[in-house]
Design an enzyme around this catalytic site. Structure first.
Site, mmCIF file in Angstrom:
data_model
loop_
_atom_site.group_PDB
_atom_site.id
_atom_site.type_symbol
_atom_site.label_atom_id
_atom_site.label_comp_id
_atom_site.label_asym_id
_atom_site.label_seq_id
_atom_site.Cartn_x
_atom_site.Cartn_y
_atom_site.Cartn_z
ATOM 1 N N HIS A 53 35.251 -27.651 -40.101
ATOM 2 C CA HIS A 53 34.396 -28.532 -39.303
ATOM 3 C C HIS A 53 34.506 -28.221 -37.809
ATOM 4 C CE1 HIS A 53 32.257 -32.132 -38.076
ATOM 5 N NE2 HIS A 53 33.288 -32.499 -37.332
ATOM 6 N N LYS A 87 37.326 -41.150 -27.147
ATOM 7 C CA LYS A 87 36.689 -41.720 -28.334
ATOM 8 C C LYS A 87 36.817 -43.235 -28.329
ATOM 9 C CE LYS A 87 35.680 -41.563 -33.110
ATOM 10 N NZ LYS A 87 35.838 -40.969 -34.423
ATOM 11 N N LYS A 128 36.098 -45.745 -38.957
ATOM 12 C CA LYS A 128 35.179 -45.274 -39.993
ATOM 13 C C LYS A 128 35.984 -44.698 -41.149
ATOM 14 C CE LYS A 128 31.341 -43.040 -38.608
ATOM 15 N NZ LYS A 128 30.531 -42.124 -37.747
ATOM 16 N N ARG A 136 27.600 -44.512 -29.302
ATOM 17 C CA ARG A 136 28.480 -43.766 -30.195
ATOM 18 C C ARG A 136 27.892 -42.417 -30.619
ATOM 19 N NH1 ARG A 136 32.513 -46.897 -34.348
ATOM 20 N NH2 ARG A 136 33.379 -45.086 -35.358
ATOM 21 N N ARG A 156 39.210 -56.574 -51.485
ATOM 22 C CA ARG A 156 38.278 -56.809 -50.364
ATOM 23 C C ARG A 156 38.936 -56.626 -48.998
ATOM 24 N NH1 ARG A 156 36.982 -61.061 -53.800
ATOM 25 N NH2 ARG A 156 35.093 -60.684 -55.009
ATOM 26 N N HIS A 195 26.820 -29.526 -38.483
ATOM 27 C CA HIS A 195 26.702 -30.002 -39.862
ATOM 28 C C HIS A 195 25.813 -29.080 -40.690
ATOM 29 C CE1 HIS A 195 27.878 -34.434 -38.895
ATOM 30 N NE2 HIS A 195 28.922 -33.736 -39.314
ATOM 31 N N HIS A 235 27.221 -31.486 -33.325
ATOM 32 C CA HIS A 235 27.250 -31.803 -34.758
ATOM 33 C C HIS A 235 25.918 -31.595 -35.461
ATOM 34 C CE1 HIS A 235 31.221 -33.280 -33.843
ATOM 35 N NE2 HIS A 235 31.418 -33.727 -35.070
ATOM 36 N N GLU A 241 37.591 -30.268 -31.524
ATOM 37 C CA GLU A 241 37.137 -31.669 -31.416
ATOM 38 C C GLU A 241 37.782 -32.341 -30.187
ATOM 39 O OE1 GLU A 241 34.307 -33.887 -33.282
ATOM 40 O OE2 GLU A 241 35.397 -32.921 -34.912
ATOM 41 N N GLU A 288 28.326 -48.425 -34.201
ATOM 42 C CA GLU A 288 27.529 -47.216 -34.133
ATOM 43 C C GLU A 288 26.053 -47.473 -33.933
ATOM 44 O OE1 GLU A 288 27.388 -42.919 -36.228
ATOM 45 O OE2 GLU A 288 28.857 -44.425 -36.713
ATOM 46 N N ASN A 338 28.522 -37.049 -31.284
ATOM 47 C CA ASN A 338 28.002 -36.009 -32.165
ATOM 48 C C ASN A 338 27.633 -34.720 -31.432
ATOM 49 O OD1 ASN A 338 28.301 -37.432 -34.553
ATOM 50 N ND2 ASN A 338 26.390 -38.543 -34.225
HETATM 51 N N1 LIG Z 1 36.709 -41.210 -39.970
HETATM 52 C C1 LIG Z 1 36.344 -40.487 -38.946
HETATM 53 O O1 LIG Z 1 35.988 -41.006 -37.900
HETATM 54 C C2 LIG Z 1 36.405 -38.993 -39.058
HETATM 55 C C3 LIG Z 1 36.262 -38.214 -37.925
HETATM 56 C C4 LIG Z 1 36.371 -36.846 -38.068
HETATM 57 C C5 LIG Z 1 36.592 -36.289 -39.302
HETATM 58 N N2 LIG Z 1 36.707 -37.080 -40.391
HETATM 59 C C6 LIG Z 1 36.962 -36.504 -41.704
HETATM 60 O O2 LIG Z 1 38.184 -35.807 -41.649
HETATM 61 C C7 LIG Z 1 38.178 -34.784 -42.626
HETATM 62 C C8 LIG Z 1 38.707 -33.534 -41.997
HETATM 63 O O3 LIG Z 1 40.000 -33.803 -41.474
HETATM 64 P P1 LIG Z 1 41.118 -32.680 -41.405
HETATM 65 O O4 LIG Z 1 40.554 -31.517 -40.693
HETATM 66 O O5 LIG Z 1 42.321 -33.330 -40.902
HETATM 67 O O6 LIG Z 1 41.190 -32.219 -42.921
HETATM 68 P P2 LIG Z 1 42.309 -32.335 -44.049
HETATM 69 O O7 LIG Z 1 42.811 -33.706 -44.179
HETATM 70 O O8 LIG Z 1 41.696 -31.734 -45.252
HETATM 71 O O9 LIG Z 1 43.482 -31.390 -43.515
HETATM 72 C C9 LIG Z 1 43.253 -30.016 -43.357
HETATM 73 C C10 LIG Z 1 44.209 -29.200 -44.234
HETATM 74 O O10 LIG Z 1 45.505 -29.223 -43.659
HETATM 75 C C11 LIG Z 1 46.470 -29.673 -44.595
HETATM 76 N N3 LIG Z 1 47.453 -30.394 -43.804
HETATM 77 C C12 LIG Z 1 47.299 -31.595 -43.227
HETATM 78 N N4 LIG Z 1 48.341 -31.865 -42.457
HETATM 79 C C13 LIG Z 1 49.194 -30.811 -42.558
HETATM 80 C C14 LIG Z 1 50.423 -30.516 -41.954
HETATM 81 N N5 LIG Z 1 50.979 -31.319 -41.067
HETATM 82 N N6 LIG Z 1 51.031 -29.351 -42.292
HETATM 83 C C15 LIG Z 1 50.444 -28.512 -43.146
HETATM 84 N N7 LIG Z 1 49.243 -28.730 -43.714
HETATM 85 C C16 LIG Z 1 48.630 -29.873 -43.409
HETATM 86 C C17 LIG Z 1 45.694 -30.464 -45.583
HETATM 87 O O11 LIG Z 1 46.305 -30.528 -46.846
HETATM 88 C C18 LIG Z 1 44.375 -29.700 -45.630
HETATM 89 O O12 LIG Z 1 44.507 -28.613 -46.500
HETATM 90 C C19 LIG Z 1 36.759 -34.685 -43.119
HETATM 91 O O13 LIG Z 1 36.669 -35.238 -44.409
HETATM 92 C C20 LIG Z 1 35.960 -35.497 -42.147
HETATM 93 O O14 LIG Z 1 34.823 -36.111 -42.738
HETATM 94 C C21 LIG Z 1 36.618 -38.421 -40.280
HETATM 95 ZN ZN LIG Z 2 33.345 -34.001 -35.894
#
Ligand SMILES: NC(=O)c1ccc[n+]([C@@H]2O[C@H](COP(=O)([O-])OP(=O)(O)OC[C@H]3O[C@@H](n4cnc5c(N)ncnc54)[C@H](O)[C@@H]3O)[C@@H](O)[C@H]2O)c1
Ligand SMILES: [Zn+2]
Ligand SMILES: NC(=O)c1ccc[n+]([C@@H]2O[C@H](COP(=O)([O-])OP(=O)(O)OC[C@H]3O[C@@H](n4cnc5c(N)ncnc54)[C@H](O)[C@@H]3O)[C@@H](O)[C@H]2O)c1
Ligand SMILES: [Zn+2]
Lengths: 368, 368
Positions: free
Chosen positions: A270, A232, A148, A246, A127, A257, A253, A190, A242, A250
């Protein structure tokens, strides 16, 4: 802290936490744990992905072990598919086998995928246990603020999750050197978004410093991530759960999306999809009679960063429209758009005629 | 509210909520939703189990529909095995298909299993939606206070969960009429526990009113559930996130959990196992030199309610001991016992010699 390290506090009352941004930070992780009184008796679970593990996991572990901590490593496959209940199950099993207790910490070492997944493990294991983030992508500056965390369901993204704030975020810029260039650009999309919704000066600065940013100059990158996180953080601090404000995060987005869904997840990154979406929103601003420079500036800056500004041929307008309409059930019946009113400020509109959207989507094609 | 309805507030600041206890309450559910401004546009997910569905689901739905609400019904198999990530996956799918949005409500209609499972769905669907509990077992008076929700992992019970408080709890005593007698007794075990840790007068009252309680007399039952919920509520109000005080709720649970594990889950009901555990704790009190009437009263009252007070032959002492030692890793290395100091009060002891425990477990055998 190494000189040149920037520190930002995400202000959420008793759940406030710092984000450290700089170089050489992983070596100081163990020290941070000790300073903050994380108990050495309670084992740590280090969650990372298959692309990041070989690069940085050992350094993280060494830093912690040097201070007497016990660390178990859990590696998930790189990619969005790891954000699943099956992976939650696997990680909980590893946490149990490693003996994690209520005072333990789960660390996310990786991009947004690892952050969201490990964050949900931390939110739900017993938890809720401590959570620390070590983002290794630029896009993850976004997920490092706001708490999030979530996994996907095969029918919907991010549908099972929680709000779970980290104890702190350690953004070691050295890890970004290995990031594929396409991921760098998509992450910067972003960052620029955060400028577009809140801070015109920062947009101008990004425009002027595109080359340094794309070259991963640590000082420029540190500053940009700091400013991106700050925007942010201001927004989230005023609206943790949210509700209304907040929603401005988007920008781009609604269309973005839909493009991701229609192109097939993974086709468009993305950050790429929302770059196109932000150009679309800038055109909406024009329809509402806001200054024409919004569109010109938005499109120019994304081109400069090598990001797409046109919808790919593989995405037919009718599919994009129906993906957007499908989304609307999550917001009680109205399509919601974030519309710029100037560079650096936006408003939420629930009164966008769908004919305008169709027009804009049709218009955002190569050669137009 | 029907006359004779008791109302209790669980006091948790902005997460405070009422528990209504009485007869004929399900008919008033729709009214409660309307009074509290739950939006009619947002669909409701009613989660129940296969034993309860045929008895009360239609009445719940009718009450809500009469006020204009849309309800989708989700039925899980009766029994502890439904508290799983697989079932979470299935329920999220049903929530999505029914169109649940951020303003929707998940209702748990059933015992503690349905409450814990549906509560975790409510906690994690879209990172948290409203939750309402309609407990249909006596034991569920316990889970209706405190906001602990969870599913099991094959390696550990309740290991994946959240704290998620309900909007309100509607305890309709009419539903208890169909409860198997063995479940009635086991539920009353936990009610009596609340007396033993906090309220000697209430223990005496239970002693005097055993027959009315076992006969499900609504007034006696309403009072007992009210008092049981009140004790738990006082304790959790002072310690929402389970630090120290909350541990006193575990009277009888150190031995009880071990017995459940060794007997095989389902062999001994939880309430039965902790009845035996409480007799064990009363004997520990004797070792510490507390008044001898503790043991005598504890054992007599559980016998009166038809609950077991001896460890079954099928549970060898060494297996019980090792199950308890296995548990200890969750509390940083010490076996923790809640020990009565008198009827109606307890203390937490981390200094119980394991030889005493072995003795007591050996002594708690039929014929001794
Ligand atoms: N929680 C939130 O507020 C929030 C906000 C935005 C996005 N997200 C989420 O984040 C995800 C996307 O994040 P992302 O773009 O970081 O994707 P990711 O974590 O998949 O990383 C992108 C790619 O880069 C590789 N990688 C990561 N770091 C590396 C490094 N230093 N060197 C080499 N390769 C590396 C990963 O293995 C992957 O293949 C989505 O699932 C999205 O929903 C969450
Ligand atoms: Zn985004
Ligand atoms: N969250 C908490 O704070 C908390 C506290 C105590 C227990 N629990 C959990 O509660 C669960 C046990 O609760 P429980 O004893 O209510 O078990 P349960 O929900 O399995 O119900 C017991 C049995 O009675 C049946 N049943 C329920 N209501 C009935 C009715 N009115 N008429 C006929 N049959 C009915 C059920 O189908 C089941 O077979 C455990 O999973 C335990 O972990 C949680
Ligand atoms: Zn119990």
């Amino acid at each position: 802290m190494a000189s040149g390290t920037r520190e930002l506090t995400v202000d959420l009352g008793e759940r406030s936490y710092p984000i450290y941004i700089g170089t050489g930070l992983i070596a100081q992780l163990g020290e941070k744990f000790a300073e903050r009184g994380f108990p050495v008796k309670s084992p740590i679970l280090l969650v990372t992905d298959s692309a990041v593990e070989g690069l940085y996991a050992s350094a993280v572990e060494e830093s912690l072990r040097a201070r007497g901590y016990t660390v178990a490593r859990a590696v998930v496959p790189s990619g969005e598919a790891s954000k699943s209940l099956e992976m939650l199950d696997t990680l909980v099993e590893q946490a149990l086998k490693a003996g994690l207790d209520r005072k333990s910490t789960v660390i996310a070492l990786g991009g947004g995928v690892v952050g969201d997944l490990a964050g949900f493990v931390a939110a739900s294991y017993m938890r809720g246990v401590r959570f620390v983030q070590i983002p290794t992508t630029i896009l993850a500056h976004d997920s490092s603020v706001g708490g999030k965390v979530a996994v996907n369901h095969r029918l919907a993204k991010n549908i099972i999750g929680a709000f779970h704030q980290p104890e702190f975020v350690l953004y070691d810029l050295d890890t970004l050197a290995s990031l594929p260039m396409r991921e760098v650009r998509a992450g910067l999309s972003e960052v620029i978004k955060h400028g577009l919704i809140w801070n015109a000066e920062f947009v101008a600065w990004c425009d002027d410093n595109a080359e340094r940013l794309l070259g991963l100059d640590p000082d420029a990158l540190g500053y940009a991530l700091y400013e991106g996180c700050k925007v942010k953080s201001i927004v989230v601090s005023r609206d943790e759960r949210e509700n209304d404000l907040r929603a401005i995060l988007n920008l781009g987005h609604t269309i973005g999306h839909a493009l991701e869904a229609v192109a097939g997840y993974g086709e468009l990154l993305h950050g790429e999809a929302i770059a196109i979406g932000m150009v679309g929103s800038a055109r909406l601003a024009g329809r509402f009679g806001y200054a024409a420079d919004i569109e010109e500036t938005t499109e120019r800056i994304f081109r400069k960063f090598g990001l797409p500004v046109r919808i790919p041929e593989s995405c037919p307008t009718d599919e994009i429209m129906s993906a957007m309409l499908h989304d609307k059930k999550f917001s009680e019946g109205n399509m919601v758009f974030v519309v710029p009113t100037a560079i650096g400020s936006v408003e939420i509109r629930r009164d966008v005629p769908s004919a305008w959207v169709t027009d804009i989507v049709n218009g955002l094609r190569e050669g137009k």
